[in-house]
Design a protein around this motif. Sequence first.
Motif, PDB file in Angstrom:
ATOM      1  N   GLY A   1      14.916 120.067  54.467  1.00 33.90           N
ATOM      2  CA  GLY A   1      13.884 119.659  53.270  1.00 33.90           C
ATOM      3  C   GLY A   1      14.626 117.869  53.743  1.00 33.90           C
ATOM      4  O   GLY A   1      13.466 116.892  53.049  1.00 33.90           O
ATOM      5  N   MET A   2      15.195 118.120  54.255  1.00 37.18           N
ATOM      6  CA  MET A   2      16.109 116.683  54.249  1.00 37.18           C
ATOM      7  C   MET A   2      15.339 115.286  55.319  1.00 37.18           C
ATOM      8  O   MET A   2      15.277 114.373  55.571  1.00 37.18           O
ATOM      9  N   ILE A   3      15.026 115.866  56.228  1.00 39.71           N
ATOM     10  CA  ILE A   3      14.863 115.351  57.570  1.00 39.71           C
ATOM     11  C   ILE A   3      13.108 116.267  58.189  1.00 39.71           C
ATOM     12  O   ILE A   3      12.471 116.937  57.826  1.00 39.71           O
ATOM     13  N   ASP A   4      12.242 115.039  59.133  1.00 38.74           N
ATOM     14  CA  ASP A   4      11.241 115.445  59.236  1.00 38.74           C
ATOM     15  C   ASP A   4      10.875 116.176  60.434  1.00 38.74           C
ATOM     16  O   ASP A   4      10.176 117.689  60.402  1.00 38.74           O
ATOM     17  N   MET A   5      11.947 116.355  61.040  1.00 40.94           N
ATOM     18  CA  MET A   5      11.642 116.998  62.452  1.00 40.94           C
ATOM     19  C   MET A   5      12.817 116.960  63.548  1.00 40.94           C
ATOM     20  O   MET A   5      13.419 116.051  63.086  1.00 40.94           O
ATOM     21  N   ILE A   6      13.017 118.079  64.116  1.00 40.12           N
ATOM     22  CA  ILE A   6      13.873 118.110  65.296  1.00 40.12           C
ATOM     23  C   ILE A   6      13.323 117.796  66.331  1.00 40.12           C
ATOM     24  O   ILE A   6      12.427 118.368  66.402  1.00 40.12           O
ATOM     25  N   VAL A   7      14.144 116.935  67.366  1.00 40.07           N
ATOM     26  CA  VAL A   7      13.341 116.773  68.543  1.00 40.07           C
ATOM     27  C   VAL A   7      14.044 116.714  69.504  1.00 40.07           C
ATOM     28  O   VAL A   7      15.165 116.029  69.806  1.00 40.07           O
ATOM     29  N   ALA A   8      13.535 117.168  70.592  1.00 49.09           N
ATOM     30  CA  ALA A   8      14.724 117.266  71.797  1.00 49.09           C
ATOM     31  C   ALA A   8      15.213 116.032  72.506  1.00 49.09           C
ATOM     32  O   ALA A   8      13.635 115.611  72.099  1.00 49.09           O
ATOM     33  N   ARG A   9      15.617 115.906  72.959  1.00 51.27           N
ATOM     34  CA  ARG A   9      15.817 115.028  73.310  1.00 51.27           C
ATOM     35  C   ARG A   9      14.690 114.473  74.330  1.00 51.27           C
ATOM     36  O   ARG A   9      14.081 113.541  75.076  1.00 51.27           O
ATOM     37  N   SER A  10      14.479 115.516  75.244  1.00 47.21           N
ATOM     38  CA  SER A  10      13.533 115.121  76.483  1.00 47.21           C
ATOM     39  C   SER A  10      11.330 114.939  76.091  1.00 47.21           C
ATOM     40  O   SER A  10      11.182 114.230  76.461  1.00 47.21           O
TER      41      SER A  10
END
Lengths: 289, 289, 332, 332
Positions: free
Chosen positions: A259-268
């Motif tokens: 619950g610590m981050i909103d999202m993981i986003v790939a660099r692309s």
Amino acid sequence: MSFTDWLKGREQKARGAADKRAVPDGIWSKCAVCGHIIFQKEILSNYHVCPECGHHFALAPYERISMLLDDGSFTAIDEDLRPQDPLEFDGRKPYRQSLNNAIETTGQREAIVTGFGRIDSHRVAFGVMDFAFIAGSMGSVVGEKVTRLFEAAMAEQTPVITVAGSGGARMQEGMLSLMQMAKTAAAVERHNQAGLLYISIFTNPTSGGVLASFASLADILIAEPKAFVGFAGPRVIEQTLNETLPKGFQTSASMLEHGMIDMIVARSALKNTTAQLIASLGYKERSVV
Amino acid sequence: MSFTDWLKGREQKARGAADKRAVPDGIWSKCAVCGHIIFQKEILSNYHVCPECGHHFALAPYERISMLLDDGSFTAIDEDLRPQDPLEFDGRKPYRQSLNNAIETTGQREAIVTGFGRIDSHRVAFGVMDFAFIAGSMGSVVGEKVTRLFEAAMAEQTPVITVAGSGGARMQEGMLSLMQMAKTAAAVERHNQAGLLYISIFTNPTSGGVLASFASLADILIAEPKAFVGFAGPRVIEQTLNETLPKGFQTSASMLEHGMIDMIVARSALKNTTAQLIASLGYKERSVV
Amino acid sequence: MSRRFYMDFERPVVELEERLEELKKHPAAHQPDIAKEIKFLEAQMGRLKKRVYSNLTAWQKVQISRHPERPPFSAYLDNIFHDFIELHGDRSFGDDQAIVGGLAKIDGRAVMVVGQEKGRGTHGRLKRNFGMAHPEGYRKAGRLYKLAGKFGLPLVTFIDTPGAYAGIGAEERGQAGAIAECLRTMSSLPVPIVTVNIGEGGSGGALALGVTDRFFMLENAYYSVITPEGCAAILWQEKEKAPEAAEALRLTADQLVQLGIIDGIIPEPLGGAHRDPQTVARQVGDSVIKALGELSPVPAEQLKQARYDRFRRIGVFSEGKESDERANRSNV
Amino acid sequence: MSRRFYMDFERPVVELEERLEELKKHPAAHQPDIAKEIKFLEAQMGRLKKRVYSNLTAWQKVQISRHPERPPFSAYLDNIFHDFIELHGDRSFGDDQAIVGGLAKIDGRAVMVVGQEKGRGTHGRLKRNFGMAHPEGYRKAGRLYKLAGKFGLPLVTFIDTPGAYAGIGAEERGQAGAIAECLRTMSSLPVPIVTVNIGEGGSGGALALGVTDRFFMLENAYYSVITPEGCAAILWQEKEKAPEAAEALRLTADQLVQLGIIDGIIPEPLGGAHRDPQTVARQVGDSVIKALGELSPVPAEQLKQARYDRFRRIGVFSEGKESDERANRSNV
Ligand SMILES: [Zn+2]
Ligand SMILES: [Zn+2]
């Protein structure tokens, strides 16, 4: 092995460039994670991500700027801020020497580049850290540049985007470094109270005093895939606990799960996502406050 | 066994009075928890707490008022609010009948008494629930009286103290009861934003919709020792999980350990503690806001 | 054909449907006599459906609201909203999958959308804990509410939960307090709030998404202070009285309009939303868009005051001398 | 006698103390020659103590700051404050015993007091986790900061921690974020803040109680960006270089006054605060009371601005063309 060594190991692994060779067809590298052979232009066209295993290689600040900001839109600020050696710090290696090495290796004056640019035409204040510069550590210059960035963004009423990559506070400036945590946190809070947007992006690795100050205080927290994100170094924790750590501990995936981050986003996808967030949040109607 | 049955069992256990006898020397009761024989005047002088095991017997609203407020300082408000039967609710027992029974047994018109009084000379808005009135459940009248209490406290700029003891929302008024949660929470929040103090005291038992609305939104949360404090009834949880619950689960001690309340205060110390809190927090210098 | 899930009262409809499908698959289906029977049965079907579904009891509606094929929040997210960016986590313990929220656009307008997600399929339902949130879910919701407040984004919420989860960890991490904080936050949020109850509206766990400016319910959704089963267990001492409890609790959309608790009912096709999810989603979208259009021009202070007043006036009681009684029934 | 804990460099003092005590217990202690020796040794003792303790190295001070008999926060709470009411819990996960806080009065003035507690005795230390807080401890602190802000109560904080706890649960529950939130909250708190570092000031875990208007340190306390051992392990690659690291980090009270990071030093008796806890507590109390007296009349906005400026100007760097360099050393 110290945390910094461990981080450096990861860093070297991460830079496919370490293993760069030239062959008749062009320059190629070997992915340190999966061993895949990649041609340099393939790396460039693939956002410095291994096409085989998806590993995100480390980026120099200007590579990050060219990927995230609109072409040619970036103007640096406070470029002339340079570190001093206020404690005349002399470890195994004098601080002056570490600084000179870092300046030589990276071509940067310090571990962060700040300025203004555009993302999909939205004007933003932007800061990107350079892990290659003394483990992206925050001393007086990083703290000052971050603080000025938020102050400038307040003056212009623009969102702030930072890309963190840091081992923490810079030991060689002692308590002056620790105080940058308070200074930057206070600047973020003023920007926040002015109702402005802050998006913080964690890259591999983001830890220590940077994670425990400005970088965590954003409205939206994003991490790149498989990045190390944690407060204490894993070696420190292993020593404290005298046991090995669970698999996947202190990764962006674990941070998301807890619950610590909103999202993981790939660099692309990072530019698009950031632009979309700014479009929704960056320019609110002031009437509703 | 339903949650209400279970609560009623606790309630009956808790009322030493249930076991009251007259002997030549006076009236005595037997503590339902430890079996100790206690003379009525000993109970009275000991804050209705068993001198042997420390069990806190349930109190009628006016007993609570006499223990917590300065003698003769209390003036009730909104005494003439009376429940209706808007759904014409007809369970195994018609709601009208439950109401009439409750009114007869308790001598109260509803499950809460509200008003103004003084604690160590500090003027406060005060509300105390009566578990003996349909399990201290919150329907339209309780919700309205709580809301008016906070509104009156705002008008007078006084702190609010509430003493909760409730099985939750009153089923027999259906959604009208659930809406009282929103209504009271909104009133608490206005009082809060006016910078005023709210102290909430949980007695045995405090649960469901009362715990999940106004009672949890205080600046300071206090529980009496060994009180049941929890959102869902233990039977519900046992059914969900199909296993027995850990010892001490959903007690004030467990709530303290898990960070949910500020302190546990024995009944004998409650007035002093409350007075001290009001002295520190109740009358702030407005200049600093 | 694989047997569909159906409820007891639907049996005649399902049996007829099955017979019809069988006939249509028959090699001789085009022959005049069989075609004639098909036609006859189809007409009968229309009448049967109308008879079965038009006068549903409260308990039948509760059953429809729990239908395993009923479209969950994600169906509305996909169909009504675009450019959804999910925002995860409560920033202190976990990311509760029973509540989903994030930024999205509806009809071109940027909003924050938060809803309870029951999931689809066994795996999905387990992952979503059947739409029953833990405290971290409510804390995530509260965080997103505040984010919406900071940035002036209207908030759209979707309710679909049997209730807040009742478990050891949920209690230990403060389920009641987490819900109460949501009520507090919503009550003073300086942006428009629109809520749709698309299925189950179970008690405080539902209300934590429902302190709102406009509250819509699907025709077969329910909204109740307690589940019919829970009420039956407590007041009748037997769970089997759930149908009676459902009736007594006045938990259906039309009853709640009468009680002045909700603002509007969004129709469902005969049999329930799962029989035509697209159409239902479109109608939900229209209601939300219309409400946002009405609320958006209203200044924040006025919105907050109206929201306060909305809940402030709910309650039925009498006041004054008993002989000279003046009942407060303004909402009825 | 039971052997006291002592540090290497104290050995001559302790040995002399022990010999003196032995002599004094001697049955013939009143005889002239023995009395004379006692007198002689006592004089020698004074000189020895002064020699040993007057020019302590940074590392020796770090050792004193960690002395097991050093008075913990609770000693100051007992000696300086009255009417203490402890407030527990973060309202979402736990009540971290490594951080203690609540309402209290000092010199008749109501304040919020929050400090890191190392505990006493083996049991006490374990219960307090040696003063190393988990995220729930920082969240409790942050909650109390906000409560102080709401009610206009000055905040007094006491720092004494080797650092925030480094463990699996602490990381999983967001140690970094919890600390960052404390920094944010303190930086904009509309009440006076006074801080005393009474022992160890270990990095971010200490700073979470230190974004303040007045920062005092006991003479032998340290405040550092990293523990000397940690620094030695990283920069020297060997932990045994901790004394050198302690020197290099400039972590003692007098060095931090010079660097413009702290406001004042509160003296300790020769040998450390544990040799006369009452006197030290009294002096700490005097400093806090004086600072509160100075800060209390200042309007909130001015306080916040001054606090912002206080940290804003910390940092040493150069700026401008390299040839025309203008160094920022305003704080030095
Ligand atoms: Zn690879
Ligand atoms: Zn007893």
